[in-house]
Design a protein around this motif. Structure first.
Motif, short mmCIF file in Angstrom:
data_model
loop_
_atom_site.label_atom_id
_atom_site.label_comp_id
_atom_site.label_asym_id
_atom_site.label_seq_id
_atom_site.Cartn_x
_atom_site.Cartn_y
_atom_site.Cartn_z
N LEU A 99 3.98 -8.93 -14.25
CA LEU A 99 3.60 -9.79 -13.13
C LEU A 99 4.70 -10.82 -12.85
O LEU A 99 5.04 -11.08 -11.69
CB LEU A 99 2.28 -10.50 -13.43
N PHE A 262 -0.44 -9.85 -3.47
CA PHE A 262 -0.29 -8.40 -3.66
C PHE A 262 -0.19 -7.62 -2.35
O PHE A 262 -0.90 -6.64 -2.14
CB PHE A 262 -1.38 -7.87 -4.61
N LEU A 336 0.07 -2.05 -10.57
CA LEU A 336 1.45 -2.43 -10.24
C LEU A 336 2.32 -1.19 -10.10
O LEU A 336 3.19 -1.12 -9.22
CB LEU A 336 2.04 -3.34 -11.32
N TYR A 339 1.59 0.30 -6.74
CA TYR A 339 2.23 -0.52 -5.71
C TYR A 339 3.73 -0.21 -5.65
O TYR A 339 4.31 -0.06 -4.58
CB TYR A 339 2.06 -2.01 -6.00
N GLU A 340 4.34 -0.15 -6.83
CA GLU A 340 5.80 0.06 -6.88
C GLU A 340 6.16 1.46 -6.40
O GLU A 340 7.05 1.64 -5.56
CB GLU A 340 6.33 -0.20 -8.29
#
Ligand SMILES: Cc1ncc(COP(=O)(O)O)c(C=O)c1O
Length: 442
Positions: A99, A262, A336, A339-340
């Motif tokens: 994060l 986010f 994450l 998302y990436e």
């Protein structure tokens, strides 16, 4: 014995006291969701519903994404729970590190909670304790904003600015005041992105400084874009001015990024979109894609360092049994990675123009008195029906659901915030459905 609800058909005697719900009305005519994938929900009867609200502003990567599902499955079978009080587990450290990598520069410390409300109360407590740790314990006041929503715990309720959320619950927290909200339909209706008028609303903070003496104020908390009160986009220059005033008076600025965090506004966090840095910010929702409840407070390194002085011992008497829960951390890491992999934290930038045009195409539609937007969020404000405020938007919500689209309403404002994987034809379908629904309404 009570007659028990026959699940899915007769909920009138159901045991579940539903939150923020008109229980009697709902249980007479329930709207149930039973399955989800990607951009869609399905009802128990198998009817498809396009998710125009990312669940409740939280499912930013879309529903039931494989990496998140797998991560949670693996973790629950490996270690279900472990404490984080004077103990630790690697996955909580790993998630915090990851994060910190996507956080704005200088925010390399993360405190885990279980919800947005807990993040807010934690951030307020950190602000108070920070001043005390530096010998400024006289800073006890907390300033919020009218129409702000910061969850339902006592701190968040107090700094929040929604009367209905407070009126039944007594006097609340001492030393709280509010600046005015930034909604100004007369000057800003149908603004695209940040409205032009209203920078001066930030000067209200100077007024409260003069009234209370700024050396008694610990923190100011605002949502960079107010979400739950109906999508209020900050006027140009407004956040910058709040920042200047806070800096001038040594007041901490807290951004509540529970909704804006986010990727919702085309950047990982709203502070990056607006180029204004807070001292702390709160998150939840998109942190784990809504999969497992979790929140996190990010703070500037200098704040953390202020607590790490003095003799050894517990530096902050704050924490929850489930702070850094292994399953939530696993869900967060899967989130994450999703998302990436898919560039979701910035994807809203490439869709924003299409989204804005689609939203503003409702200008001129029956009952619509304003459309506003920022990132992948929009609001359509309706003229309230005489003598029945909120009724028209509620009917739009029910009709849209029956037509296969999930929207969200607050009073007479319709808020839209789809998962960030949304495609242009789905955006078009969302607004076309809304247009048809509004034309049918009295
Ligand atoms: C800006 C903001 N803060 C706090 C909260 C509270 O979060 P939770 O419902 O997870 O407690 C919300 C929820 O919508 C929110 O929008």
């Amino acid at each position: 014995m009570n007659k028990r609800a026959d699940f899915g058909s007769d909920l009138e005697q159901a045991a579940f006291w539903m939150p923020f719900t008109a229980n009697r009305q709902f249980k007479k005519a329930p709207r149930l969701l039973a399955r989800a994938e990607g951009m869609y929900y399905w009802t128990p009867e198998g009817r498809e519903v396009l998710d125009g609200t990312a669940g409740l502003w939280c499912v930013n990567a879309g529903h039931c994404r494989p990496k998140i599902v797998e991560a949670v499955k693996r973790q629950v079978a490996t270690m279900d729970f472990a404490p984080t009080f004077q103990m630790g587990h690697p996955i909580a450290f790993e998630f915090a590190e990851r994060l910190a990598r996507i956080a704005p520069e200088g925010f390399s410390r993360v405190f885990f909670t279980n919800s947005g409300s807990e993040s807010v109360d934690t951030a307020l407590k950190i602000a108070l304790a920070y001043h005390r740790a530096r010998g400024e314990g006289q800073r006890f006041r907390l300033i919020g904003r009218e129409r702000g929503y910061h969850g339902v715990n006592f701190g968040g309720m107090a700094v929040g600015g929604l009367q209905a959320n407070k009126k039944a619950f007594g006097p609340g927290v001492a030393g709280v005041d509010h600046i005015r909200h930034t909604h100004d339909l007369a000057r800003n209706a149908f603004s695209k992105g940040q409205p032009l008028h209203g920078v001066e609303f930030a000067d209200e903070l100077e007024r409260l400084c003069a009234l209370h003496d700024p050396s008694t104020i610990a923190a100011v908390i605002v949502e960079p874009v107010a979400g739950s009160a109906g999508v209020l986009v900050p006027p140009k220059g407004y956040l910058e001015r709040l920042r200047e005033i806070c800096t001038r008076h040594g007041i901490l600025l807290i951004f509540d990024e529970v909704i804006t965090g986010f990727g919702r506004l085309g950047h990982p966090f709203a502070s990056q979109r607006f180029g204004v840095a807070p001292d702390l910010f709160t998150t939840a929702k998109g942190l784990t894609n809504g999969t497992v409840p979790m929140g996190a407070v990010f703070l500037k390194d200098s704040l953390y360092e202020a607590f790490m002085q003095g003799p050894d011992g517990i530096e902050l008497f704050q924490g929850y049994t489930y702070s850094g829960h292994p399953m939530a951390c696993a869900a967060g890491i899967g989130t994450l990675e999703t998302y990436e992999d898919e560039g979701l934290l910035t994807r809203a930038q490439s869709l924003e123009k299409h989204w804005e045009d689609a939203a503003h195409s409702l200008k001129g539609t029956r009952h619509v008195i304003d459309v506003r937007n920022c990132g992948l969020v929009a609001a359509v404000e309706l003229e309230p029906r005489a003598g029945a405020p909120g009724r028209r938007a509620y009917e739009a919500f029910v009709k849209a659901f029956e037509t296969g689209v999930l929207i969200r309403v607050t009073a007479d404002i319709i808020a839209l915030s789809p998962p960030l994987i949304v495609e242009k034809p789905q955006i078009d379908r969302l607004y076309q459905t809304l247009r048809e629904v509004l034309q049918q309404l009295a």
